[in-house]
Write a protein that holds these residues in place. Structure first.
Motif, PDB file in Angstrom:
ATOM      1  N   VAL A  45       0.877  -1.636  -0.168  1.00  0.00           N
ATOM      2  CA  VAL A  45      -0.156   0.235   0.491  1.00  0.00           C
ATOM      3  C   VAL A  45       0.653   1.189  -0.270  1.00  0.00           C
ATOM      4  O   VAL A  45       0.914   2.322  -0.819  1.00  0.00           O
ATOM      5  CB  VAL A  45      -1.165   0.261   1.232  1.00  0.00           C
ATOM      6  N   LYS A  46       1.689   1.398   0.883  1.00  0.00           N
ATOM      7  CA  LYS A  46       2.943   2.794   1.122  1.00  0.00           C
ATOM      8  C   LYS A  46       3.007   1.977   2.185  1.00  0.00           C
ATOM      9  O   LYS A  46       3.613   1.418   3.298  1.00  0.00           O
ATOM     10  CB  LYS A  46       2.131   3.856   1.357  1.00  0.00           C
ATOM     11  N   LEU A  47       4.585   3.450   2.307  1.00  0.00           N
ATOM     12  CA  LEU A  47       5.245   3.237   3.801  1.00  0.00           C
ATOM     13  C   LEU A  47       4.583   4.739   4.503  1.00  0.00           C
ATOM     14  O   LEU A  47       4.472   5.938   3.869  1.00  0.00           O
ATOM     15  CB  LEU A  47       6.696   3.510   3.645  1.00  0.00           C
ATOM     16  N   THR A  48       4.996   4.903   5.577  1.00  0.00           N
ATOM     17  CA  THR A  48       3.719   5.652   6.113  1.00  0.00           C
ATOM     18  C   THR A  48       4.864   5.781   7.684  1.00  0.00           C
ATOM     19  O   THR A  48       5.397   4.370   8.370  1.00  0.00           O
ATOM     20  CB  THR A  48       2.758   5.387   6.795  1.00  0.00           C
ATOM     21  N   SER A  49       5.242   7.513   8.273  1.00  0.00           N
ATOM     22  CA  SER A  49       5.717   8.218   9.659  1.00  0.00           C
ATOM     23  C   SER A  49       4.391   8.857  10.358  1.00  0.00           C
ATOM     24  O   SER A  49       4.907   9.503  10.084  1.00  0.00           O
ATOM     25  CB  SER A  49       6.710   8.300   9.170  1.00  0.00           C
ATOM     26  N   SER A  50       4.363   8.133  11.731  1.00  0.00           N
ATOM     27  CA  SER A  50       3.828   9.556  12.302  1.00  0.00           C
ATOM     28  C   SER A  50       4.647  10.914  12.832  1.00  0.00           C
ATOM     29  O   SER A  50       4.628  12.124  12.880  1.00  0.00           O
ATOM     30  CB  SER A  50       2.972   9.238  13.148  1.00  0.00           C
ATOM     31  N   ARG A  51       5.886  10.376  12.123  1.00  0.00           N
ATOM     32  CA  ARG A  51       7.249  11.194  12.507  1.00  0.00           C
ATOM     33  C   ARG A  51       7.561  12.630  11.290  1.00  0.00           C
ATOM     34  O   ARG A  51       7.515  14.076  11.662  1.00  0.00           O
ATOM     35  CB  ARG A  51       8.359  11.092  12.573  1.00  0.00           C
ATOM     36  N   THR A  52       6.995  11.656  10.466  1.00  0.00           N
ATOM     37  CA  THR A  52       7.190  13.524   8.682  1.00  0.00           C
ATOM     38  C   THR A  52       5.191  13.435   8.097  1.00  0.00           C
ATOM     39  O   THR A  52       5.434  14.114   7.624  1.00  0.00           O
ATOM     40  CB  THR A  52       8.203  12.485   7.732  1.00  0.00           C
ATOM     41  N   GLN A  53       5.016  12.319   8.485  1.00  0.00           N
ATOM     42  CA  GLN A  53       3.449  12.234   7.901  1.00  0.00           C
ATOM     43  C   GLN A  53       3.488  12.505   6.885  1.00  0.00           C
ATOM     44  O   GLN A  53       2.743  13.745   5.828  1.00  0.00           O
ATOM     45  CB  GLN A  53       3.313  14.024   8.356  1.00  0.00           C
ATOM     46  N   LEU A  54       5.022  12.190   5.804  1.00  0.00           N
ATOM     47  CA  LEU A  54       4.861  12.400   5.132  1.00  0.00           C
ATOM     48  C   LEU A  54       4.602  10.493   3.963  1.00  0.00           C
ATOM     49  O   LEU A  54       5.457   9.703   3.819  1.00  0.00           O
ATOM     50  CB  LEU A  54       5.855  12.496   4.058  1.00  0.00           C
ATOM     51  N   PRO A  55       3.815  10.337   3.429  1.00  0.00           N
ATOM     52  CA  PRO A  55       3.708   8.611   2.790  1.00  0.00           C
ATOM     53  C   PRO A  55       4.439   8.691   1.976  1.00  0.00           C
ATOM     54  O   PRO A  55       4.201   9.277   0.865  1.00  0.00           O
ATOM     55  CB  PRO A  55       2.007   8.295   3.111  1.00  0.00           C
ATOM     56  N   TYR A  56       4.989   7.650   1.824  1.00  0.00           N
ATOM     57  CA  TYR A  56       5.473   7.525   0.083  1.00  0.00           C
ATOM     58  C   TYR A  56       4.877   6.398  -0.304  1.00  0.00           C
ATOM     59  O   TYR A  56       4.890   4.797   0.267  1.00  0.00           O
ATOM     60  CB  TYR A  56       7.329   7.132   0.432  1.00  0.00           C
ATOM     61  N   GLU A  57       5.664   6.168  -1.766  1.00  0.00           N
ATOM     62  CA  GLU A  57       4.685   4.359  -2.495  1.00  0.00           C
ATOM     63  C   GLU A  57       5.790   3.590  -2.493  1.00  0.00           C
ATOM     64  O   GLU A  57       7.182   3.622  -1.798  1.00  0.00           O
ATOM     65  CB  GLU A  57       5.074   4.943  -3.859  1.00  0.00           C
ATOM     66  N   TYR A  58       5.851   2.443  -2.085  1.00  0.00           N
ATOM     67  CA  TYR A  58       6.887   1.195  -1.693  1.00  0.00           C
ATOM     68  C   TYR A  58       7.640   1.037  -2.321  1.00  0.00           C
ATOM     69  O   TYR A  58       8.570   0.841  -2.170  1.00  0.00           O
ATOM     70  CB  TYR A  58       5.037  -0.170  -1.656  1.00  0.00           C
ATOM     71  N   TYR A  59       7.896   0.996  -3.517  1.00  0.00           N
ATOM     72  CA  TYR A  59       9.036   1.424  -4.794  1.00  0.00           C
ATOM     73  C   TYR A  59       9.877   2.332  -4.869  1.00  0.00           C
ATOM     74  O   TYR A  59      10.353   2.670  -5.235  1.00  0.00           O
ATOM     75  CB  TYR A  59       8.706   0.871  -6.267  1.00  0.00           C
ATOM     76  N   SER A  60       9.098   3.457  -4.023  1.00  0.00           N
ATOM     77  CA  SER A  60      10.150   4.521  -3.631  1.00  0.00           C
ATOM     78  C   SER A  60      11.351   4.144  -3.413  1.00  0.00           C
ATOM     79  O   SER A  60      12.710   4.969  -2.863  1.00  0.00           O
ATOM     80  CB  SER A  60      10.050   5.664  -3.061  1.00  0.00           C
ATOM     81  N   LEU A  61      11.517   3.063  -2.736  1.00  0.00           N
ATOM     82  CA  LEU A  61      12.673   2.175  -2.073  1.00  0.00           C
ATOM     83  C   LEU A  61      13.212   1.104  -2.990  1.00  0.00           C
ATOM     84  O   LEU A  61      12.025   0.457  -3.732  1.00  0.00           O
ATOM     85  CB  LEU A  61      13.067   1.268  -0.700  1.00  0.00           C
ATOM     86  N   PRO A  62      14.439   0.915  -2.286  1.00  0.00           N
ATOM     87  CA  PRO A  62      14.778  -0.628  -3.744  1.00  0.00           C
ATOM     88  C   PRO A  62      14.478  -2.300  -3.270  1.00  0.00           C
ATOM     89  O   PRO A  62      15.712  -2.329  -3.030  1.00  0.00           O
ATOM     90  CB  PRO A  62      16.507   0.335  -3.340  1.00  0.00           C
ATOM     91  N   PHE A  63      13.345  -1.972  -2.947  1.00  0.00           N
ATOM     92  CA  PHE A  63      12.730  -3.001  -2.801  1.00  0.00           C
ATOM     93  C   PHE A  63      12.472  -4.554  -4.127  1.00  0.00           C
ATOM     94  O   PHE A  63      13.200  -3.721  -5.085  1.00  0.00           O
ATOM     95  CB  PHE A  63      11.597  -3.853  -2.165  1.00  0.00           C
TER      96      PHE A  63
END
Length: 642
Positions: A45-63
């Motif tokens: 679905v996405k990557l989330t963090s309550s520290r930055t409040q900025l979601p990123y899509e899954y393939y923004s990282l080299p998985f």
């Protein structure tokens, strides 16, 4: 007190109804039956963090990526939430175990992360990012077991289990970063009842993951993509050094377990995540206190008014009445139109639009139609309803504008359709530019923005014009007394009749009724929790309407007794006083509960909070204004005026 008892009885019935809606699910979301060996697709679905409040899509990282990446078509709500649902290379089959398998196709050639990629992963681990996957539309959860503060003997027997959404991308130890590169999936299935000769069917009812960090050297992989996991004690975690290239393997294992959980109640685990005891007591407590205060207020004001009206209507004491002060003296000015009637009626029109939207959304959600299993449905429904409710907003605004002796109805309709939505769109657009700059999936894509603008000018604007036209043509509200030619002089007011003091006094009761709910709503928005207490929210909304109306009536009564007849704008401002407390609570929540340090996340938080506070002020101000207006017309119709 019989009134109070009636109210409490009504509440209890609602609560019981509420309880019964727990396992009632969305029409149209049908369960999927699997046979043994059927593929169970795992999506990201996405990557989330309550520290930055900025979601990123899954393939923004080299998985590891599948041969063909396909994104799911998404509804408006999913896009606005930053979900980008995409397929993954995990191969999972129903009721088929996998000990350990390498994810990318070449086991003897490990994945090499460049320095840039290593830096990015390390940064995301430092920012505390979580990865969200789904299997059969169920989000993945990490099981957390810990001992509660019970007695020593009980400790040995029972652990408290909680779940957190998604799994952590990695962890830090000192200044070193470690990535979770091995995922142990634990999927639970429920075996469905079938006839004797048929193949058994299964349904997925829970999706858990145990993330592990295992060093490349400890993962022994062979040519067939199989691998062997090291003993738990002897393995070292996979470090990511942001200053150089890193080599690693992405691996996963699959374990299936049978479960008694029925498909209909498979979401219950996720919904009782954050706090098992959901402050039922404090919510009911606030309800009872508010109703008690409301009852007292109603009794006092009704008795005082009866006395006033009886005094004013005694015809034999005309001389005494002439010398008396009080609200009867301003009868010739109380319905004098205020300054800027067009802006006032436009804001009230937007308030009516919001009121109708919120009422319908909460009611539909309470019936279980917008449960978390239908992603983005709540947001999509709210957007469309706001557009369609423009016809009611326009109607009320048009009728009030005519009552306030306005003539330029076309300009008034345009103002109603664009003033509040324009402010919302402006703030969102500025925030969106910042999110775009961060390449986050939370940024609303350009086509979606164009679609929202088309909805605003193609659905909302024409409907507001339509409503305004009929409202303006309708008979204006009937005021029971005539307005004098010359405005009366207003005596000097006491300090406690100041607008700001009024806002502080009027905001306490409505805010007290709802601040417990506010905590849950904030957690849902800022900490990626699910919000599902819509039955209680409906109850709280009704209490909010009642308390806003009563406070507004009390404030306007005091103002007229002080012979100040300029009540139109003041009532609208003062009734929305609880929005000021919401703002203070939001600042408190930011400082105490959230771990946000960077500029852009803070800007996002306060930008969206400003929108919430503005909308809440419009909503409560509108409720208070209409209550006060009805009250003023009632009391002046009850006294004899020569």
């Amino acid at each position: 007190f019989s009134f109070l008892q009636e109210r409490l009885r009504y509440m209890l019935v609602l609560l019981l109804l509420l309880h019964s809606t727990d396992s009632f699910y969305v029409p149209g979301v049908a369960p999927i039956n699997f046979h043994r060996n059927d593929p169970v697709e795992i999506k990201a679905v996405k990557l989330t963090s309550s520290r930055t409040q900025l979601p990123y899509e899954y393939y923004s990282l080299p998985f590891c990526q599948p041969t063909k990446i396909t994104y799911k078509a998404e509804n408006l709500g999913e896009v606005l939430r930053g979900d980008r649902i995409v397929n993954t290379p995990f191969q999972v089959s129903m009721n088929v175990e996998k000990k350990c398998e390498v994810l990318c196709n070449f086991p003897n050639k490990p994945v090499t992360l460049t320095v840039e990629q290593s830096k990015l992963i390390a940064e995301r681990i430092r920012e505390d990012y979580y990865v969200h996957l789904i299997a059969d539309n169920l989000p993945v959860a990490t099981r957390l077991e810990f001992y509660s503060n019970r007695e020593e003997e009980e400790k040995k027997k029972e652990k408290d289990v909680q779940f957190e959404h998604g799994y952590r991308l990695g962890f830090m130890d000192g200044n070193k970063f470690y990535l979770h590169n091995h995922l142990s999936f634990i999927l639970y299935y429920h075996r469905e009842d079938v006839e004797e000769n048929q193949e058994p069917t299964y349904r997925v009812v829970r999706f858990e993951v145990i993330p592990q960090s295992i060093k490349l050297e400890d993962l022994k992989a062979d040519e067939k993509s199989m691998c062997t996991l090291p003993e738990a004690t002897g393995s070292a975690p996979q470090e990511i050094d942001p200053s150089k290239e890193n080599q690693l393997l992405f691996t996963y294992s699959v374990h299936w377990e049978e479960s008694d959980i029925k498909w209909a109640s498979r979401w219950d685990t996720y919904l009782t995540m954050s706090d098992v005891q959901i402050h039922w007591f404090s919510i009911i407590n606030s309800v009872v206190v508010v109703f008690f205060l409301s009852g007292i207020l109603s009794m006092i004001i009704i008795r005082t008014l009866r006395k006033d009206i009886a005094n004013y209507n005694k015809e034999d004491d005309i001389e005494d009445t002439m010398e008396e002060s009080g609200w009867k003296l301003v009868h010739g000015d109380v319905f004098r139109p205020p300054q800027y009637p067009m802006i006032l009626s436009s804001l009230l029109g937007s308030g009516i639009q919001l009121f109708c939207m919120i009422l319908i959304v909460i009611f539909v959600a309470m019936l279980g139609m917008l449960s978390p299993s239908s992603r983005g449905a709540l947001m999509t429904t709210a957007c469309f309803l706001f557009m369609f409710m423009g016809v009611f907003g326009g109607f009320f605004a048009g009728r009030l504008y005519r009552t306030l002796k306005g003539h330029r109805w076309k300009k008034g309709a345009f103002c109603t359709a664009t003033l509040y939505p324009g402010v919302v769109f402006g703030i969102c657009f500025v925030l969106n530019c910042f999110i775009w700059g961060k390449h986050s999936s939370g940024a609303v894509p350009f086509p979606t923005m164009v679609a929202l603008l088309c909805m605003w000018f193609g659905i909302s604007l024409p409907l507001v014009y339509l409503g305004y036209y009929f409202g303006f043509r309708k008979q204006p509200y009937d005021n029971p007394v005539r307005t004098n030619q010359i405005p009366r002089q207003i005596p000097e007011q006491r300090w406690y009749m100041n607008k700001f003091v009024g806002i502080l006094m009027a905001g306490i009761l409505p805010f007290g009724a709802m601040f417990i709910e506010l905590f849950f709503i904030f957690s849902a928005i800022w900490e990626n929790q699910f919000y599902y207490l819509f039955g209680f929210l409906f109850l709280v909304f009704i209490i909010l309407v009642v308390s806003c109306s009563q406070i507004s009536i009390v404030m306007v009564y005091f103002q007229l007794c002080a012979e100040d007849y300029r009540w139109w704008w003041r009532t609208f401002l003062v009734s929305g006083g609880s929005a000021f407390y919401v703002l203070i609570y939001a600042i408190f929540y930011f400082v105490n509960k959230l771990d946000i340090v960077e500029f852009i996340p803070s800007l996002l938080y306060f930008g969206y909070t400003a929108l919430m506070v503005l909308s809440f002020w419009l909503l409560t101000g509108t409720i208070g204004f209409y209550a006060a207006y009805m009250f003023v017309r009632k009391i002046y119709a009850a006294v004899k005026i020569d």
